[in-house]
Design a protein around this motif. Structure first.
Motif, short mmCIF file in Angstrom:
data_model
loop_
_atom_site.label_atom_id
_atom_site.label_comp_id
_atom_site.label_asym_id
_atom_site.label_seq_id
_atom_site.Cartn_x
_atom_site.Cartn_y
_atom_site.Cartn_z
N ALA A 99 1.05 -1.12 0.09
CA ALA A 99 -0.09 0.14 -0.25
C ALA A 99 0.81 1.46 0.08
O ALA A 99 -0.07 2.32 -0.92
CB ALA A 99 -1.23 0.15 0.99
N ARG A 100 2.38 1.28 0.43
CA ARG A 100 3.15 2.21 0.82
C ARG A 100 3.61 2.47 -0.52
O ARG A 100 2.81 3.77 -1.19
CB ARG A 100 3.91 2.07 1.57
N PHE A 101 4.18 1.55 -1.12
CA PHE A 101 4.25 1.58 -2.59
C PHE A 101 3.29 1.93 -3.71
O PHE A 101 3.98 2.59 -4.43
CB PHE A 101 5.40 0.39 -3.35
N ARG A 102 2.37 1.74 -3.28
CA ARG A 102 0.96 2.49 -4.13
C ARG A 102 1.09 4.10 -4.40
O ARG A 102 0.89 4.11 -5.72
CB ARG A 102 -0.19 1.92 -4.24
N THR A 103 1.22 3.90 -3.41
CA THR A 103 1.23 6.08 -3.11
C THR A 103 2.46 6.52 -3.98
O THR A 103 2.56 7.06 -3.93
CB THR A 103 1.35 6.66 -1.94
N TYR A 104 3.50 5.50 -3.98
CA TYR A 104 4.79 6.38 -5.45
C TYR A 104 4.70 6.12 -6.65
O TYR A 104 5.47 7.12 -7.22
CB TYR A 104 6.13 5.54 -4.88
N LEU A 105 2.78 5.32 -7.32
CA LEU A 105 2.42 5.54 -8.19
C LEU A 105 2.42 7.13 -8.75
O LEU A 105 1.62 7.54 -8.38
CB LEU A 105 2.20 4.15 -8.92
N GLY A 106 2.96 6.71 -10.44
CA GLY A 106 2.31 8.47 -11.05
C GLY A 106 1.26 8.06 -12.00
O GLY A 106 0.58 6.92 -12.40
N GLU A 107 0.53 8.69 -12.83
CA GLU A 107 -0.50 8.99 -13.82
C GLU A 107 0.69 7.65 -14.77
O GLU A 107 -0.47 7.45 -15.63
CB GLU A 107 -0.94 9.94 -14.39
N ARG A 108 1.93 7.85 -14.99
CA ARG A 108 1.70 6.63 -16.02
C ARG A 108 1.98 5.23 -15.79
O ARG A 108 3.02 5.11 -17.27
CB ARG A 108 3.22 6.85 -16.68
N GLY A 109 1.70 4.90 -14.49
CA GLY A 109 1.82 3.68 -14.38
C GLY A 109 2.90 3.11 -13.50
O GLY A 109 3.82 1.64 -13.82
N VAL A 110 4.48 3.78 -13.35
CA VAL A 110 5.27 3.52 -13.23
C VAL A 110 5.50 4.17 -11.75
O VAL A 110 5.50 5.02 -11.40
CB VAL A 110 6.45 3.13 -13.76
N ILE A 111 6.34 3.48 -11.06
CA ILE A 111 6.82 4.65 -9.37
C ILE A 111 7.16 5.56 -9.65
O ILE A 111 8.72 5.59 -11.22
CB ILE A 111 8.19 3.26 -8.28
N GLU A 112 7.22 6.94 -9.48
CA GLU A 112 7.74 8.15 -9.89
C GLU A 112 8.26 8.71 -8.18
O GLU A 112 8.49 9.80 -9.00
CB GLU A 112 6.75 9.01 -10.90
#
Length: 766
Positions: free
Chosen positions: A438-451
């Motif tokens: 759940a923590r890492f899902r907050t790091y995902l951006g609109e382009r679908g990758v961690i940003e």
């Protein structure tokens, strides 16, 4: 981050400590010793007001109902550190490490006791416990309060518990961790105070550490300017306490200084011992060191004898793996790597006895856990490492200092559960895994990758364009972090299927496939047929932070990002094989980019080489890269090579210890918990090999040469068909778990299909 130490597993699989309920926590009376009961929580925490280093001794003489020999079971804990003697004989040092993370200042949710079975005889037995304050290394953890508790039983009889009948005294001669003054008078014996604190004691389920006396291999003596200097060299680098016997016949106190180092005779500046006139003392250092050399300096006339007490996790010689082949270079690499692992196995898998870093360094411990499986076979330490890390993740809401390492924890957990079939550990760690994802899902951006992570560390100790990949900018770390995210989703899916959480497993699989599409869209360069390392400044420009450098404008293409893209299935089939061929043969993937994969990251390179079917072409050559490490220092594994060296007791560089027995025997786990496995022995250009892999039921041994192959398996297994496939006999199979609430699919742990490699290298090459 929260400081709520109530967040903790209080039942199985780490049960409450088996200390008798009548035992009480003791310490110095706070009225007589104001400020003596506080302690820094970690080496990163500031000292609390009133704190000063103290050493305190608790003593109790107990009466046995018999005089003939018996066994006394002692369970003890002290905050922060303690040492136990029974009947005048040294027993051990504690407590078992709490876990923790780099730069952390919060106490861990649990504190772990030590348990020893001690031989005793006679009508009375003296229990003596030395407790000292302060935090000397990163694995030292405290709740911030000082206390000591113990119970001792002989069979069914309770002989002692900590209570007001004990005595306590201060030992002012222990000035600090590195200064002991035996001319200082010992404090008066007094009654201890019963204290209360935030302790949450648990049983670690580990055997006591083993200690062995090690004498110097060579010893040189030099007299100069009124000092006698001894320089002792040891055959290997040891994780050890320093043992000194010092005789001072002089009419005045003598100061003896000691220094330690791994590779050369050091200056005597680590330990200072003051010995009274006309007396003899025996000293055991409070701190464990990494020792290949020792220097002892004393006044002329003073005699000093020095040796080591080598401390490590015990080994079962009847179930200890080995590997030898006709290539002596490979044998040397294996032996040095295996020994380095042995010294790093303490009450957690240390990165090295030099650094003594905490469980936040999961990249180290995942590799060491895989090494342990191929050498010593005892999974209890790995299990506790996983559970302590789960407690940390729950306490910190899924944050760890090294961002990528928290994702590696999911892979480490899945590897452990697949190897052992331990569903209980998976269930206990599941809440932490959910929190982390759940923590890492907050790091995902609109382009679908961690940003938008806090940082991109850790990749490797490599240096590219002046950027250290310990904490790279986005342009050098984004692809690697996204690759580890994909692998964490795969491992989480596998764990969910193992636990019968099929709906969640399907959701994770879909999430991983969506991320794979975004990963290839954002990072694959069709012109170069390579993955770039991340977005340059014109695509992503996060604000710099403590561990996040300013993003450069340049686009990079490193072995690191491309290796993980292959290993974790972002690119597949013939394209993956072609890319991996480039990774292991081209000097540089992009002109002007210096690329140097260090021993740590070679673990992933070797796995990807095997996965793509390139081991026959490149595997042995890549294993021989460690020749230069062994030539430089045959006493222990170097942390790095090339321009980066670090220490020489770092087990994370031991990937060959996994690869050699695994690839030569062709071992593959087909069903979790050793329920089914296959062997496919190969010589790989050598004249022969002899290898043994530990199992819970004894050694699995394969010996092969030009004239044939012999295979010995424990009686717990039976052969299936004409191939070298074996299954666990019915009487050894674990009891079937309770039927889940919904219909389950065939667990991933019982199939051979993998999107990446596990810790044993399972998975189809090609």
């Amino acid at each position: 981050m929260t400081d709520d130490r109530r967040i903790s597993y209080t039942a199985e699989p780490t049960p409450a400590a088996r200390i008798h309920p009548d035992a009480k926590f003791l310490w110095l009376d706070p009225a007589a010793h104001p400020g003596a009961d506080v302690n820094p929580t970690t080496v990163f925490a500031p000292a609390p007001e009133g704190f000063s280093f103290r050493a305190v001794e608790f003593i109790k003489t107990v009466r046995r109902p018999r005089s003939y020999p018996g066994t006394l079971t002692v369970t003890a804990f002290a905050d922060p550190k303690f040492r136990l003697w029974v009947g005048g004989a040294y027993v051990g040092t504690g407590p078992v490490a709490a876990g923790g993370d780099y730069a952390n200042t919060l106490p861990m949710p649990k504190q772990y006791v030590n348990r020893w079975d001690v031989p005793v005889a006679g009508n009375t037995v003296e229990l003596r416990v030395l407790v000292w304050t302060g935090c000397g290394v990163m694995t030292d953890y405290s709740t911030g309060k000082c206390g000591f508790i113990l119970s001792a039983e002989e069979g069914d009889e309770l002989l002692a518990v900590t209570d007001e009948t004990w005595t306590v005294r201060e030992l002012p001669g222990f000035v600090s961790l590195g200064a002991y003054d035996f001319t200082a008078p010992t404090g008066e014996e007094e009654a201890p105070a019963v204290v209360k604190g935030p302790w949450n004691l648990a049983d670690p389920g580990l055997p006591p550490l083993q200690e062995t006396e090690i004498l110097p291999d060579t010893l040189a003596r030099e007299v100069f300017a009124g000092l006698v200097t001894l320089r002792a060299s040891f055959e290997r680098i040891y994780s050890a306490y320093l043992i000194l016997k010092i005789e001072n016949p002089l009419a005045e106190p003598a100061v003896v200084r000691v220094g330690v180092d791994e590779l050369r005779a050091p200056k005597p500046d680590h330990l200072r011992v003051t010995v009274p006139a006309g007396e003899t003392v025996v000293v055991r250092s409070l701190r464990m060191y990494s020792v290949g050399w020792m220097t002892v300096s004393a006044p002329v006339g003073v005699e000093a004898e020095a040796h080591l007490s080598y401390v490590r996790y015990p080994v079962d010689p009847a179930n200890e793996g080995w590997f030898r082949c006709s290539d002596e270079g490979l044998n040397r690499i294996y032996e040095v790597g295996k020994f380095t692992l042995e010294m790093c196995r303490q009450t957690l898998h240390l990165d090295s006895p030099t650094h003594q870093e905490t469980l936040g360094c999961t990249g180290d411990y995942a590799i060491e856990a895989a090494m342990t499986r191929m050498t010593f076979g005892d999974e209890r330490l790995t299990r506790l490492d996983l559970l302590r890390t789960a407690d940390l993740l729950l306490m910190t809401d899924g944050r760890m200092f090294h961002t990528s390492y928290s994702l590696i924890w999911v892979r480490m957990l899945a590897d452990y559960v697949r190897r052992t079939g331990d569903r209980g550990c998976a269930e206990a760690c599941y809440p932490a895994m959910e929190t982390l994802l759940a923590r890492f899902r907050t790091y995902l951006g609109e382009r679908g990758v961690i940003e938008a992570p806090p940082n991109y560390m850790f990749v490797d100790w490599a240096n590219i364009d002046g950027f250290q990949l310990h904490h790279p900018p986005m342009a050098l770390g984004q692809t690697v972090l996204n690759a580890f995210w994909s692998d964490a989703l795969r491992a989480a899916e596998e764990l969910c299927r193992t636990l019968g959480k099929i709906r969640e497993a399907r959701r994770l699989k879909d999430e991983r496939e969506r991320h794979r599409g975004a990963f290839n869209r954002e990072f694959y360069d069709f012109e170069k047929s390579l993955y770039r390392d991340g977005w340059p400044k014109d695509e992503g420009d996060p604000a710099p932070g403590d561990w996040l450098p300013e993003n450069p404008a340049k686009t990079y293409y490193s072995r690191h990002a491309n290796t993980l893209a292959v290993l974790f299935g972002m690119i597949r089939g013939k394209a993956a094989r072609a890319l991996m061929e480039r990774i292991v043969t081209e000097d540089a993937l992009d002109e002007g980019t210096a690329i140097d994969v260090q021993p740590y990251f070679m673990r992933y390179v070797l796995l990807a080489v095997w996965k793509t079917g390139l081991f026959s072409a490149h595997g042995i050559r890549l294993l021989h890269l460690w020749d230069r490490v062994i030539e430089e220092c045959p006493k222990g594994l170097a942390e790095g090579w090339g321009d980066f060296h670090g220490d020489h007791s770092h087990a994370w560089g031991g990937a060959p210890v996994i690869e050699m027995p695994l690839r030569f025997t062709g071992f593959r786990m087909l069903r979790s918990g050793w329920r089914k496995f296959r062997l496919d022995p190969r010589l790989w250009g050598t004249d022969g090999f002899d290898a043994a892999i530990p199992t819970p039921w004894g050694l699995l041994r394969v010996k092969a040469g030009p004239y044939g192959t012999t295979v010995d398996v424990p009686d717990a297994f039976e052969r299936v068909g004409s191939e070298l496939v074996f299954r666990l006999r019915d009487e050894f199979l674990p009891k079937k778990p309770q039927k889940p609430e919904q219909k389950t699919e065939k667990p991933v742990t019982e199939t051979e299909e993998r999107s990446g490699e596990d810790a044993l290298g399972n998975g189809e090459p090609g």
